[in-house]
Design a protein around this motif. Structure first.
Motif, PDB file in Angstrom:
ATOM      1  N   GLN A  85       7.683  77.652  56.366  1.00 18.10           N
ATOM      2  CA  GLN A  85       6.950  76.523  55.792  1.00 18.10           C
ATOM      3  C   GLN A  85       7.228  75.209  56.522  1.00 18.10           C
ATOM      4  O   GLN A  85       6.839  74.136  56.048  1.00 18.10           O
ATOM      5  CB  GLN A  85       7.295  76.378  54.305  1.00 18.10           C
ATOM      6  CG  GLN A  85       6.839  77.561  53.456  1.00 18.10           C
ATOM      7  CD  GLN A  85       7.336  77.448  52.027  1.00 18.10           C
ATOM      8  OE1 GLN A  85       8.493  77.741  51.722  1.00 18.10           O
ATOM      9  NE2 GLN A  85       6.464  77.003  51.141  1.00 18.10           N
ATOM     10  N   VAL A  86       7.886  75.293  57.660  1.00 19.76           N
ATOM     11  CA  VAL A  86       8.191  74.076  58.421  1.00 19.76           C
ATOM     12  C   VAL A  86       6.896  73.473  58.956  1.00 19.76           C
ATOM     13  O   VAL A  86       6.072  74.161  59.565  1.00 19.76           O
ATOM     14  CB  VAL A  86       9.159  74.389  59.580  1.00 19.76           C
ATOM     15  CG1 VAL A  86       9.283  73.183  60.505  1.00 19.76           C
ATOM     16  CG2 VAL A  86      10.521  74.788  59.034  1.00 19.76           C
ATOM     17  N   GLY A  87       6.739  72.172  58.724  1.00 19.34           N
ATOM     18  CA  GLY A  87       5.575  71.460  59.246  1.00 19.34           C
ATOM     19  C   GLY A  87       5.878  70.787  60.565  1.00 19.34           C
ATOM     20  O   GLY A  87       5.220  71.012  61.579  1.00 19.34           O
ATOM     21  N   VAL A  88       6.913  69.943  60.559  1.00 21.91           N
ATOM     22  CA  VAL A  88       7.322  69.229  61.775  1.00 21.91           C
ATOM     23  C   VAL A  88       8.826  68.964  61.683  1.00 21.91           C
ATOM     24  O   VAL A  88       9.364  68.824  60.585  1.00 21.91           O
ATOM     25  CB  VAL A  88       6.513  67.916  61.932  1.00 21.91           C
ATOM     26  CG1 VAL A  88       6.798  66.951  60.795  1.00 21.91           C
ATOM     27  CG2 VAL A  88       6.759  67.272  63.275  1.00 21.91           C
ATOM     28  N   ARG A  89       9.475  68.879  62.836  1.00 19.21           N
ATOM     29  CA  ARG A  89      10.948  68.761  62.844  1.00 19.21           C
ATOM     30  C   ARG A  89      11.401  68.013  64.100  1.00 19.21           C
ATOM     31  O   ARG A  89      10.757  68.102  65.150  1.00 19.21           O
ATOM     32  CB  ARG A  89      11.550  70.155  62.786  1.00 19.21           C
ATOM     33  CG  ARG A  89      13.047  70.220  62.992  1.00 19.21           C
ATOM     34  CD  ARG A  89      13.510  71.664  62.958  1.00 19.21           C
ATOM     35  NE  ARG A  89      13.637  72.162  61.593  1.00 19.21           N
ATOM     36  CZ  ARG A  89      13.532  73.445  61.258  1.00 19.21           C
ATOM     37  NH1 ARG A  89      13.231  74.355  62.180  1.00 19.21           N
ATOM     38  NH2 ARG A  89      13.696  73.812  60.007  1.00 19.21           N
TER      39      ARG A  89
END
Length: 316
Positions: A167-171
């Motif tokens: 579920q990572v969108g941006v990092r």
């Protein structure tokens, strides 16, 4: 000279007429007038009786007339008169209300419950700005550099799982050195610190902190690199630090300058903190420097506390 004697036919007709009069088929003048009066009286009686029946039926069926004042008036029952049969008495119904009942709903009628407006979470940004991460302007921090390599999940043991990674969108991640208040500028750092900010889709941020807690429960000990590590969950960072937070103690057996175990039961401690604000998490991972790490008060206040403030300013 014409014949003046009556014809036989005419004689017979007069004889028949005289016979009928004797039998009463033809009435005298006074008698004719009396019978005419009686017939006229019967016609009036029949007509009045019919009207009485109609009126009674109309009242029984609820017929009513309204006068100019808006009051409903029921027709009165017929009264008996000269030579008329009396109509049965009919009870007069109570007057109808002057206005129709209100169609407005009563105050006790249920009304649709008001729904609180839902606030949509902010959209996942295209990138993480530098101001959301720890920087050189923060006390004790130096040599901040952006990490371009892919993020590596924290090491616990094989039981630790992080499905929220999907579920990572941006990092974004930065690496830095930290020196505590008692360390001089240019001295050996107290800690090597990695600060990672991740914005998740859906409930990924909440799930990640749950997974961190579960990892500590499932992996009280594990291997970090070539070293055996022990993990202890220290609870949260306290009230006011993010919407929720996790603080983890990660310790190793103490070693000498050559990297050999001291075998005296002492341990070196490093710390991990994760702070969630909405759909974003800032992760502060103190990995130590030459086997040592920042003290817990310094880590909580100067590193984790400052990282939480930066994320709040950006994403809160």
């Amino acid at each position: 000279m014409p014949n003046t004697e009556p014809s036989p036919d005419l004689e017979r007709a007069f004889a028949a007429l005289s016979s009928d009069t004797d039998r009463g088929l033809l009435l005298s003048g006074p008698e004719l007038r009396r019978q005419a009066i009686r017939r006229r009286s019967r016609r009036v009686a029949v007509t009045a009786a019919a009207v009485a029946v109609l009126v009674a039926g109309g009242v029984g069926a609820g017929w009513a007339l309204s006068d100019d004042g808006g009051r409903d008036t029921v027709l009165p029952p017929a009264v008996s008169g000269t030579g008329l049969a009396s109509a049965p008495a009919i009870a007069t119904p109570s007057p109808l209300p002057s206005s129709a009942p209100s169609s407005a709903p009563s105050s006790s009628a249920p009304t649709p419950s008001s729904t609180r407006p839902t606030t949509r979470p902010p959209a996942v940004p295209k990138s993480i700005p530098a101001r959301a991460l720890l920087s050189d302007s923060d006390a004790g921090i130096s040599d901040v550099a952006r990490v371009e390599d892919p993020f590596e999940q924290l090491e616990f043991c094989s039981k630790a799982e992080f499905p929220s990674e999907a579920q990572v969108g941006v990092r974004a991640t930065v690496r830095m050195f930290y020196r505590g208040p008692k360390s001089e500028a240019g001295s050996v750092p107290d800690d090597t610190v990695y600060n990672t900010v991740t914005v998740y889709r859906g409930d990924g941020a909440v799930d990640y902190l749950t997974e961190l807690r579960r990892a500590v429960e499932d992996c009280p000990s594990g291997k970090v690199g070539s070293s055996e590590a022990q993990f202890d969950w220290l609870g949260s960072l306290g009230v006011g630090v993010g919407e929720e937070s996790v603080l983890i103690d990660r310790s190793y057996e103490s070693r000498d300058g050559e990297g050999e175990p001291l075998d005296n039961g002492s341990r070196n401690h490093t710390y991990i903190a994760a702070i969630r604000i909405g759909d974003a998490v800032t992760l502060v991972d103190g990995q130590g420097y030459e086997g040592w790490g920042a003290t817990r008060p310094d880590f909580e206040k100067q590193l984790a506390g400052k990282a939480a403030s930066r994320l709040e300013d950006w994403r809160g």
